[in-house]
Design a protein around this motif. Sequence first.
Motif, short mmCIF file in Angstrom:
data_model
loop_
_atom_site.label_atom_id
_atom_site.label_comp_id
_atom_site.label_asym_id
_atom_site.label_seq_id
_atom_site.Cartn_x
_atom_site.Cartn_y
_atom_site.Cartn_z
N ALA A 1 -58.44 34.19 -16.50
CA ALA A 1 -58.21 33.87 -15.09
C ALA A 1 -58.20 32.36 -14.85
O ALA A 1 -57.37 31.84 -14.09
CB ALA A 1 -59.29 34.53 -14.22
N LEU A 2 -59.11 31.65 -15.50
CA LEU A 2 -59.28 30.23 -15.23
C LEU A 2 -58.30 29.33 -15.97
O LEU A 2 -57.94 28.25 -15.47
CB LEU A 2 -60.71 29.81 -15.57
N PHE A 3 -57.83 29.78 -17.16
CA PHE A 3 -57.07 28.86 -18.00
C PHE A 3 -55.72 29.38 -18.48
O PHE A 3 -54.95 28.60 -19.05
CB PHE A 3 -57.91 28.47 -19.24
N VAL A 4 -55.43 30.66 -18.28
CA VAL A 4 -54.19 31.21 -18.84
C VAL A 4 -53.17 31.55 -17.75
O VAL A 4 -52.04 31.03 -17.77
CB VAL A 4 -54.48 32.45 -19.71
N VAL A 5 -53.53 32.41 -16.83
CA VAL A 5 -52.58 32.86 -15.81
C VAL A 5 -52.50 31.84 -14.67
O VAL A 5 -53.42 31.03 -14.50
CB VAL A 5 -52.97 34.24 -15.25
N PRO A 6 -51.41 31.85 -13.89
CA PRO A 6 -51.35 30.98 -12.71
C PRO A 6 -52.48 31.32 -11.73
O PRO A 6 -52.89 32.46 -11.62
CB PRO A 6 -49.98 31.30 -12.10
N TRP A 7 -52.94 30.32 -11.01
CA TRP A 7 -53.99 30.57 -10.02
C TRP A 7 -53.44 31.34 -8.83
O TRP A 7 -52.24 31.23 -8.52
CB TRP A 7 -54.62 29.24 -9.57
N PRO A 8 -54.28 32.12 -8.16
CA PRO A 8 -53.79 32.92 -7.02
C PRO A 8 -53.27 32.05 -5.88
O PRO A 8 -53.75 30.94 -5.64
CB PRO A 8 -55.05 33.70 -6.57
N GLU A 9 -52.28 32.59 -5.16
CA GLU A 9 -51.78 31.93 -3.97
C GLU A 9 -52.83 31.99 -2.86
O GLU A 9 -53.72 32.85 -2.90
CB GLU A 9 -50.49 32.61 -3.49
#
Length: 301
Positions: free
Chosen positions: A61-69
């Motif tokens: 969540a913190l380093f791989v996927v884009p952060w939530p809108e």
Amino acid sequence: MTEWIAGIEGTEAGHRLALLLALAAAFLHAVFGALQKGRHDPWLSRGAIDFSYGAMAAPVALFVVPWPEPHMWPIFVTVFFIHLGYKLAQGYTYTKGAYTVVYPVVRGTGPFFAVIGAYLLFGETFTVTQWLGVGVLLAGIFGLAVYNLIHWQLDRDTLRPALALAVLTGAFVALYTTYDAYGIRASADPFTFLAWFFMIDGLTVMPWLAATRWLRMGDRPDLGPLMLRGLAGGFVAFFSFGAIMMATRLDKVGEAAVLRETSTVFAALIGWLALGELVGPRRLALMALIAAGAVIVEMGG
């Protein structure tokens, strides 16, 4: 991967993949329930499982996927409280009732409410054949509940509240199924929703409740086997909850929710083979009726 998923949403390929994901979720959720209901206290098992999948999801969540809108944060807050209510209801249900007694009621009640929620939230409708399937499923549920009330001998003093809690838990199942579907569709990247959901859901409440409960126990179970069970449950949770969430993004929420309830048959087999709980031909037939209703819903779509 994200672009490929977006490209097959609402297509025949997406429907087939959603079907496979829902069936996988059915088997894995039965395994997940057995892991929580197994020889350890259900609250401790749930805390270990949540901590495991939350810790595994955090770096993704913190380093791989884009952060939530920005619009996703209120959705995550709502999802958190819905799942917290579900887990509390489920914990009390498993505490008061045998796994093969309460699990079919939980999983069978959920899709009925989910079908209604999918209509209200997404405008999904069922055919006459599909509603017949829902009726068959409900006949199996209530038949099983009546049979258990009459014949089940273990924990008779807690059987009625266990069944009532099972219905409440089923309502929470429907609520999280429909709202999670809304959340994963609201996110541009479905993997962002999944990673942040698992991190927030896993690391916030249940591990701390379980730790407090463990510290207050006079005869504390060894942490090694408990955390090993939690690690196994964490992996199962990723694929179980993740599969059904992805299925609801790819295809109809109501159909995915109903098809997942074939897990009752898997639960009966697991309860018999792994937990030593007697099932019997009548109860097995009623569980099969629940699964048959789910199949009718899928075939009638």
